[in-house]
Design a protein around this motif. Structure first.
Motif, PDB file in Angstrom:
ATOM      1  N   LEU A  75      52.657  26.732  40.753  1.00  0.00           N
ATOM      2  CA  LEU A  75      51.761  27.851  40.996  1.00  0.00           C
ATOM      3  C   LEU A  75      52.392  29.118  40.415  1.00  0.00           C
ATOM      4  O   LEU A  75      52.970  29.928  41.125  1.00  0.00           O
ATOM      5  CB  LEU A  75      51.512  28.007  42.491  1.00  0.00           C
ATOM      6  CG  LEU A  75      50.833  26.820  43.149  1.00  0.00           C
ATOM      7  CD1 LEU A  75      50.785  26.998  44.654  1.00  0.00           C
ATOM      8  CD2 LEU A  75      49.429  26.639  42.599  1.00  0.00           C
ATOM      9  N   VAL A  76      52.318  29.272  39.125  1.00  0.00           N
ATOM     10  CA  VAL A  76      52.872  30.460  38.469  1.00  0.00           C
ATOM     11  C   VAL A  76      51.782  31.120  37.656  1.00  0.00           C
ATOM     12  O   VAL A  76      50.849  30.484  37.190  1.00  0.00           O
ATOM     13  CB  VAL A  76      54.062  30.111  37.549  1.00  0.00           C
ATOM     14  CG1 VAL A  76      55.234  29.644  38.360  1.00  0.00           C
ATOM     15  CG2 VAL A  76      53.665  29.075  36.525  1.00  0.00           C
ATOM     16  N   ASP A  77      51.945  32.410  37.492  1.00  0.00           N
ATOM     17  CA  ASP A  77      51.009  33.175  36.685  1.00  0.00           C
ATOM     18  C   ASP A  77      51.393  32.991  35.225  1.00  0.00           C
ATOM     19  O   ASP A  77      52.494  33.342  34.821  1.00  0.00           O
ATOM     20  CB  ASP A  77      51.081  34.641  37.098  1.00  0.00           C
ATOM     21  CG  ASP A  77      50.037  35.479  36.374  1.00  0.00           C
ATOM     22  OD1 ASP A  77      49.220  34.903  35.648  1.00  0.00           O
ATOM     23  OD2 ASP A  77      50.065  36.703  36.571  1.00  0.00           O
ATOM     24  N   THR A  78      50.505  32.423  34.450  1.00  0.00           N
ATOM     25  CA  THR A  78      50.824  32.143  33.051  1.00  0.00           C
ATOM     26  C   THR A  78      50.357  33.251  32.113  1.00  0.00           C
ATOM     27  O   THR A  78      50.464  33.111  30.903  1.00  0.00           O
ATOM     28  CB  THR A  78      50.200  30.805  32.615  1.00  0.00           C
ATOM     29  OG1 THR A  78      48.801  30.871  32.866  1.00  0.00           O
ATOM     30  CG2 THR A  78      50.820  29.651  33.365  1.00  0.00           C
ATOM     31  N   PRO A  81      53.199  38.539  30.270  1.00  0.00           N
ATOM     32  CA  PRO A  81      53.668  39.750  30.954  1.00  0.00           C
ATOM     33  C   PRO A  81      53.776  40.938  30.011  1.00  0.00           C
ATOM     34  O   PRO A  81      53.787  42.081  30.447  1.00  0.00           O
ATOM     35  CB  PRO A  81      55.039  39.357  31.501  1.00  0.00           C
ATOM     36  CG  PRO A  81      55.475  38.214  30.661  1.00  0.00           C
ATOM     37  CD  PRO A  81      54.227  37.508  30.207  1.00  0.00           C
ATOM     38  N   ALA A  82      53.823  40.692  28.711  1.00  0.00           N
ATOM     39  CA  ALA A  82      53.914  41.803  27.761  1.00  0.00           C
ATOM     40  C   ALA A  82      52.666  42.681  27.819  1.00  0.00           C
ATOM     41  O   ALA A  82      52.725  43.871  27.497  1.00  0.00           O
ATOM     42  CB  ALA A  82      54.114  41.269  26.351  1.00  0.00           C
ATOM     43  N   GLY A  83      51.551  42.111  28.263  1.00  0.00           N
ATOM     44  CA  GLY A  83      50.314  42.872  28.352  1.00  0.00           C
ATOM     45  C   GLY A  83      50.340  43.945  29.426  1.00  0.00           C
ATOM     46  O   GLY A  83      49.540  44.872  29.412  1.00  0.00           O
ATOM     47  N   SER A  84      51.255  43.858  30.381  1.00  0.00           N
ATOM     48  CA  SER A  84      51.301  44.846  31.453  1.00  0.00           C
ATOM     49  C   SER A  84      52.535  45.750  31.353  1.00  0.00           C
ATOM     50  O   SER A  84      52.873  46.426  32.318  1.00  0.00           O
ATOM     51  CB  SER A  84      51.288  44.127  32.804  1.00  0.00           C
ATOM     52  OG  SER A  84      52.393  43.268  32.899  1.00  0.00           O
ATOM     53  N   LEU A  85      53.213  45.742  30.213  1.00  0.00           N
ATOM     54  CA  LEU A  85      54.380  46.608  30.053  1.00  0.00           C
ATOM     55  C   LEU A  85      53.949  48.042  29.793  1.00  0.00           C
ATOM     56  O   LEU A  85      52.910  48.299  29.189  1.00  0.00           O
ATOM     57  CB  LEU A  85      55.248  46.127  28.888  1.00  0.00           C
ATOM     58  CG  LEU A  85      55.963  44.796  29.094  1.00  0.00           C
ATOM     59  CD1 LEU A  85      56.725  44.427  27.827  1.00  0.00           C
ATOM     60  CD2 LEU A  85      56.898  44.867  30.279  1.00  0.00           C
TER      61      LEU A  85
END
Ligand code: SF4
Length: 98
Positions: A75-78, A81-85
């Motif tokens: 159950l991980v968010d795929t 993460p670069a989109g929220s930097l």
């Protein structure tokens, strides 16, 4: 149902062996040993659950059953993460921190 016995917790009261002797035996010092693989068929479930619930130190654990429809994915968010930097371009969304 599957169970596990944590022998490091067992204090040797012997209650489990009294309730479900097919699944728990006591060694020479009175500490419990799990007999078999830990798999408990439905017809023995009540006796084993009674042993589990009566164990004063909670040394008997019920393991979760794997269901055939489990996809076993973590159950991980795929999302990337670069989109929220925080960058110069989206600084207004983050607030001014300088
Ligand atoms: S009831 Fe719990 S403490 Fe007692 S012998 Fe069994 S596992 Fe050990």
């Amino acid at each position: 149902m599957r169970i596990k016995l944590d022998r490091t917790l067992c204090d040797g009261f012997g209650i489990c062996a009294k309730h479900a002797p097919e699944y728990f035996s006591l060694d020479d010092w009175g500490y419990a040993k799990l007999e078999g693989s830990g798999d408990v068929p439905a017809q023995d479930r009540d006796a084993v659950m009674r042993a589990l619930l009566d164990c004063p130190v909670h040394a008997i654990l019920e393991l979760g059953e794997r269901r055939p429809d489990d996809d076993h994915r973590p159950l991980v968010d795929t999302a990337d993460p670069a989109g929220s930097l925080k960058t110069e371009d989206n600084e207004a969304q983050w607030g001014f921190t300088r």
